[in-house]
Design an enzyme around this catalytic site. Structure first.
Site, PDB file in Angstrom:
ATOM      1  N   ARG A  26       0.884  -1.183   0.000  1.00  0.00           N
ATOM      2  CA  ARG A  26       0.000   0.000   0.000  1.00  0.00           C
ATOM      3  C   ARG A  26       0.903   1.209   0.000  1.00  0.00           C
ATOM      4  O   ARG A  26       1.648   1.436   0.965  1.00  0.00           O
ATOM      5  CB  ARG A  26      -0.942  -0.008   1.206  1.00  0.00           C
ATOM      6  CG  ARG A  26      -1.705   1.291   1.361  1.00  0.00           C
ATOM      7  CD  ARG A  26      -2.815   1.244   2.376  1.00  0.00           C
ATOM      8  NE  ARG A  26      -3.963   0.518   1.858  1.00  0.00           N
ATOM      9  CZ  ARG A  26      -5.196   0.604   2.356  1.00  0.00           C
ATOM     10  NH1 ARG A  26      -5.445   1.385   3.395  1.00  0.00           N
ATOM     11  NH2 ARG A  26      -6.188  -0.089   1.823  1.00  0.00           N
ATOM     12  N   HIS A  81      -7.402   0.907  -6.484  1.00  0.00           N
ATOM     13  CA  HIS A  81      -7.640   0.084  -5.297  1.00  0.00           C
ATOM     14  C   HIS A  81      -8.359  -1.202  -5.746  1.00  0.00           C
ATOM     15  O   HIS A  81      -9.535  -1.422  -5.426  1.00  0.00           O
ATOM     16  CB  HIS A  81      -8.458   0.858  -4.268  1.00  0.00           C
ATOM     17  CG  HIS A  81      -8.510   0.231  -2.911  1.00  0.00           C
ATOM     18  ND1 HIS A  81      -7.695  -0.827  -2.535  1.00  0.00           N
ATOM     19  CD2 HIS A  81      -9.284   0.496  -1.823  1.00  0.00           C
ATOM     20  CE1 HIS A  81      -7.968  -1.161  -1.283  1.00  0.00           C
ATOM     21  NE2 HIS A  81      -8.933  -0.387  -0.836  1.00  0.00           N
ATOM     22  N   CYS A  97     -16.390   1.716   0.247  1.00  0.00           N
ATOM     23  CA  CYS A  97     -15.223   0.910   0.627  1.00  0.00           C
ATOM     24  C   CYS A  97     -14.886   1.060   2.108  1.00  0.00           C
ATOM     25  O   CYS A  97     -14.237   0.192   2.676  1.00  0.00           O
ATOM     26  CB  CYS A  97     -14.028   1.281  -0.246  1.00  0.00           C
ATOM     27  SG  CYS A  97     -13.494   2.998  -0.075  1.00  0.00           S
ATOM     28  N   ARG A 152     -13.803  -8.461   1.805  1.00  0.00           N
ATOM     29  CA  ARG A 152     -12.389  -8.191   1.535  1.00  0.00           C
ATOM     30  C   ARG A 152     -11.569  -9.424   1.886  1.00  0.00           C
ATOM     31  O   ARG A 152     -10.639  -9.804   1.166  1.00  0.00           O
ATOM     32  CB  ARG A 152     -11.908  -6.985   2.362  1.00  0.00           C
ATOM     33  CG  ARG A 152     -12.469  -5.636   1.937  1.00  0.00           C
ATOM     34  CD  ARG A 152     -11.930  -5.237   0.569  1.00  0.00           C
ATOM     35  NE  ARG A 152     -10.486  -5.244   0.541  1.00  0.00           N
ATOM     36  CZ  ARG A 152      -9.711  -4.227   0.948  1.00  0.00           C
ATOM     37  NH1 ARG A 152     -10.266  -3.109   1.376  1.00  0.00           N
ATOM     38  NH2 ARG A 152      -8.388  -4.315   0.893  1.00  0.00           N
TER      39      ARG A 152
HETATM   40  N1  NVA Z   1      -9.936   6.778  -1.683  1.00  0.00           N
HETATM   41  C1  NVA Z   1      -9.618   6.349  -0.354  1.00  0.00           C
HETATM   42  C2  NVA Z   1      -9.878   4.893  -0.182  1.00  0.00           C
HETATM   43  C3  NVA Z   1      -9.613   4.354   1.206  1.00  0.00           C
HETATM   44  C4  NVA Z   1      -9.827   2.881   1.332  1.00  0.00           C
HETATM   45  C5  NVA Z   1      -8.167   6.690  -0.047  1.00  0.00           C
HETATM   46  O1  NVA Z   1      -7.317   6.484  -0.918  1.00  0.00           O
HETATM   47  O2  NVA Z   1      -7.876   7.158   1.053  1.00  0.00           O
HETATM   48  N1   CP Z   2     -11.389  -0.080   2.299  1.00  0.00           N
HETATM   49  C1   CP Z   2     -10.121  -0.164   2.741  1.00  0.00           C
HETATM   50  O1   CP Z   2      -9.183  -0.411   1.987  1.00  0.00           O
HETATM   51  O2   CP Z   2     -10.004   0.009   4.080  1.00  0.00           O
HETATM   52  P1   CP Z   2      -8.652   0.206   4.908  1.00  0.00           P
HETATM   53  O3   CP Z   2      -8.055   1.520   4.499  1.00  0.00           O
HETATM   54  O4   CP Z   2      -9.103   0.193   6.341  1.00  0.00           O
HETATM   55  O5   CP Z   2      -7.717  -0.932   4.601  1.00  0.00           O
END
Ligand code: NVA
Ligand code: CP
Length: 306
Positions: free
Chosen positions: A109, A136, A264, A292
């Site tokens: 990530r 994502h 999400c 997930r």
């Molecule tokens: N668009 C959001 C998704 C979080 C799961 C982000 O990148 O923070």
């Molecule tokens: N939706 C999602 O990716 O959640 P987190 O940021 O908690 O991993």
């Protein structure tokens, strides 16, 4: 660990797998969920290790991978920049070379998709995109699994994306192509998805500025936070820009009467979605979050065991 001279398969975006492979993973996810619910053990990744590189925060992604690897008989190692040499400037290439000699799969990530791609280039084992600024894709596996469980095939359905043309929106664009559904994108000017991402699925996507018009008769409504991780200082500016792009009862009333709502998470009630929409008694966002774990277990089996 996996010992192969072949190039590993990576999952850097939904476009890295074929539609047939993606469908196979969705069906396997549903199967793995049923196995777990029956209380049966299924140790298909016994003695396998997943490395987890997190340069941004996470609740769902981290826990779903850790619990998932435990169910499958393997182990997951959490690596944060605070505690690894990556955080002190060790090159991405070197980190990838070293980790991939020790573990069987690595999820990353991070911010830039190009850093993820660089990591994958130097990894001997499969690399998974666990969120970048661009995509994502893991969330889409869960969302599509959830749709299949609730409603069957998503082919030919119409999905509405409301809000920012961000990483989630980009992955919905890829999903529209791979799973053959139509995507309405309701975003304010200045917050469009990237042209190159949109161009790859032109026939499936349409930008409609008016969110109420975009919601007419859609089967699924999806939104996400207005300020993603890394954009915290733009919060106030974004709240103004997205004020008319909230998923509320008026918007849901435009959709098909059986339309589902997904997010999400984490969600900001009163911003991108009202409590009345996300906290309905039959809200499926919790099932979506649980999925997930099931869909990532299916993906890990696919990437590690082939
Ligand atoms: N668009 C959001 C998704 C979080 C799961 C982000 O990148 O923070
Ligand atoms: N939706 C999602 O990716 O959640 P987190 O940021 O908690 O991993």
């Amino acid at each position: 660990m996996t010992n192969t001279t072949q190039q590993p398969r990576h999952f850097l975006s939904l476009l890295d797998l074929t539609p047939a492979e993606l469908h196979k993973i969705i069906h396997r996810a549903i199967e793995l969920k049923a196995i777990l619910r029956k209380g049966e053990r299924h140790e298909s990744l016994k003695n396998r290790t997943l490395g987890m590189v997190f340069e941004k925060s996470s609740t769902r992604t981290r826990v779903s991978f850790e619990a998932g690897m435990t169910h499958l008989g393997g182990k997951a190692i959490f690596l944060s920049p605070r505690d690894t040499q990556l955080g002190r400037g060790e090159p991405i290439e070197d980190t990838a070379r070293v980790l991939s000699r020790m573990v069987d799969c690595i999820m990353v990530r991070t911010y830039k998709q190009s850093d993820l791609a660089l990591f994958a280039t130097h990894s001997k084992v499969p690399v998974i995109n666990a969120l970048t600024d661009l995509f994502h894709p893991l969330q889409l596996l869960a969302d599509i699994q959830t749709w299949f469980e609730q409603r069957g095939d998503i082919k030919g359905k119409t999905v509405l994306w409301v809000g920012d043309g961000n990483n989630m929106c980009h992955s919905y664009i890829n999903a529209a192509k791979q799973f053959d559904f139509k995507l309405h994108i309701a975003c304010p000017e200045g917050f469009d998805p990237e042209a190159a991402v949109l161009a790859s699925a032109k026939a499936h996507c349409e930008i409609i500025r008016d969110p109420l018009a975009a919601a007419k008769n859609v089967d699924l409504v999806v939104t996400d936070v207005w300020a993603s991780m890394g954009q915290e200082e733009e919060q106030a500016k974004r709240e103004r820009a997205f004020a008319n792009y909230q998923v509320n009862d008026a918007l849901m009333n435009q959709a098909h009467k059986d339309a589902l709502f997904m997010h999400c998470l984490p969600a900001h009630r009163g911003e991108e979605v009202t409590a009345s929409v996300i906290d309905r008694a039959d809200s499926i966002v919790w099932e979506e979050a649980e999925n997930r774990m099931h869909s990532q277990k299916a993906l890990l089996e696919f990437l590690i065991n082939g």
